[in-house]
Scaffold this motif. Structure first.
Motif, mmCIF file in Angstrom:
data_model
loop_
_atom_site.group_PDB
_atom_site.id
_atom_site.type_symbol
_atom_site.label_atom_id
_atom_site.label_comp_id
_atom_site.label_asym_id
_atom_site.label_seq_id
_atom_site.Cartn_x
_atom_site.Cartn_y
_atom_site.Cartn_z
ATOM 1 N N ASN A 12 -6.931 4.437 4.358
ATOM 2 C CA ASN A 12 -6.281 3.162 3.997
ATOM 3 C C ASN A 12 -6.290 2.754 2.673
ATOM 4 O O ASN A 12 -5.700 2.143 1.969
ATOM 5 C CB ASN A 12 -6.671 1.987 5.114
ATOM 6 C CG ASN A 12 -5.665 2.157 6.514
ATOM 7 O OD1 ASN A 12 -4.668 2.692 6.342
ATOM 8 N ND2 ASN A 12 -6.601 2.062 7.536
ATOM 9 N N GLU A 13 -7.585 2.962 2.101
ATOM 10 C CA GLU A 13 -8.260 2.823 0.841
ATOM 11 C C GLU A 13 -9.205 3.686 0.267
ATOM 12 O O GLU A 13 -9.895 4.218 1.236
ATOM 13 C CB GLU A 13 -8.640 1.251 0.693
ATOM 14 C CG GLU A 13 -9.364 0.627 1.732
ATOM 15 C CD GLU A 13 -9.914 -0.688 1.618
ATOM 16 O OE1 GLU A 13 -11.086 -1.211 1.401
ATOM 17 O OE2 GLU A 13 -8.869 -1.429 1.798
ATOM 18 N N THR A 40 0.811 -1.197 0.039
ATOM 19 C CA THR A 40 -0.111 0.030 -0.036
ATOM 20 C C THR A 40 0.981 1.137 -0.018
ATOM 21 O O THR A 40 1.978 1.153 0.472
ATOM 22 C CB THR A 40 -0.930 0.009 1.250
ATOM 23 O OG1 THR A 40 -0.095 0.191 2.410
ATOM 24 C CG2 THR A 40 -1.681 -1.138 1.250
ATOM 25 N N TYR A 89 -5.949 10.271 -1.448
ATOM 26 C CA TYR A 89 -4.738 11.219 -0.608
ATOM 27 C C TYR A 89 -5.077 12.646 -1.023
ATOM 28 O O TYR A 89 -4.711 13.408 -0.022
ATOM 29 C CB TYR A 89 -3.605 10.472 -0.666
ATOM 30 C CG TYR A 89 -3.466 8.951 -0.563
ATOM 31 C CD1 TYR A 89 -3.653 8.518 0.700
ATOM 32 C CD2 TYR A 89 -3.195 8.156 -1.642
ATOM 33 C CE1 TYR A 89 -3.974 7.285 1.010
ATOM 34 C CE2 TYR A 89 -3.529 6.645 -1.629
ATOM 35 C CZ TYR A 89 -3.565 6.320 -0.075
ATOM 36 O OH TYR A 89 -3.691 4.933 0.379
ATOM 37 N N ASP A 96 -6.663 2.564 -2.520
ATOM 38 C CA ASP A 96 -5.052 3.125 -2.602
ATOM 39 C C ASP A 96 -4.767 3.851 -4.095
ATOM 40 O O ASP A 96 -4.321 3.034 -5.044
ATOM 41 C CB ASP A 96 -4.433 1.687 -2.638
ATOM 42 C CG ASP A 96 -2.935 2.200 -2.051
ATOM 43 O OD1 ASP A 96 -2.729 3.297 -1.620
ATOM 44 O OD2 ASP A 96 -2.068 1.253 -2.487
ATOM 45 N N ARG A 99 0.563 3.816 2.134
ATOM 46 C CA ARG A 99 0.854 4.087 3.387
ATOM 47 C C ARG A 99 2.007 3.131 3.930
ATOM 48 O O ARG A 99 3.060 3.615 4.626
ATOM 49 C CB ARG A 99 -0.487 3.613 4.570
ATOM 50 C CG ARG A 99 -0.043 4.056 5.845
ATOM 51 C CD ARG A 99 -1.315 3.551 6.867
ATOM 52 N NE ARG A 99 -1.503 4.630 7.831
ATOM 53 C CZ ARG A 99 -2.346 4.646 8.380
ATOM 54 N NH1 ARG A 99 -3.619 3.904 8.180
ATOM 55 N NH2 ARG A 99 -2.461 5.401 9.297
#
Length: 77
Positions: A34-35, A4, A42, A37, A6
């Motif tokens: 977290n997703e 991932t 983001y 991704d 992260r």
């Protein structure tokens, strides 16, 4: 290779650079997504956090590095 974004960022948490700052944010902030991704995930997160243009550039540069990783070969069926 990290699975991932992260996870990939986590390798930079000790770096005294903007990438390190982003990595620490990603690993320390429980609200870090977290997703899914994908880069827009983001970007949305940073927009809501009121990020600066420099922080968006760091995110984009980091994503390019993450996306450029060699992908693992599929294993036997």
């Amino acid at each position: 290779m990290a699975d991932t974004f992260r996870g990939w960022l986590a390798q930079f948490t000790d770096s005294p650079t903007p990438l390190g700052d982003l990595a620490r944010l990603a690993t320390d902030d429980p609200a870090w997504p977290n997703e899914p991704d994908r880069l827009p995930t983001y970007i949305d997160y940073l927009e809501q956090a009121g990020a600066t243009p420099a922080e968006f550039q760091t995110l984009t540069d980091a994503w390019i590095g993450y996306a450029a990783q060699p992908k693992p070969e599929p294993g036997p069926p």
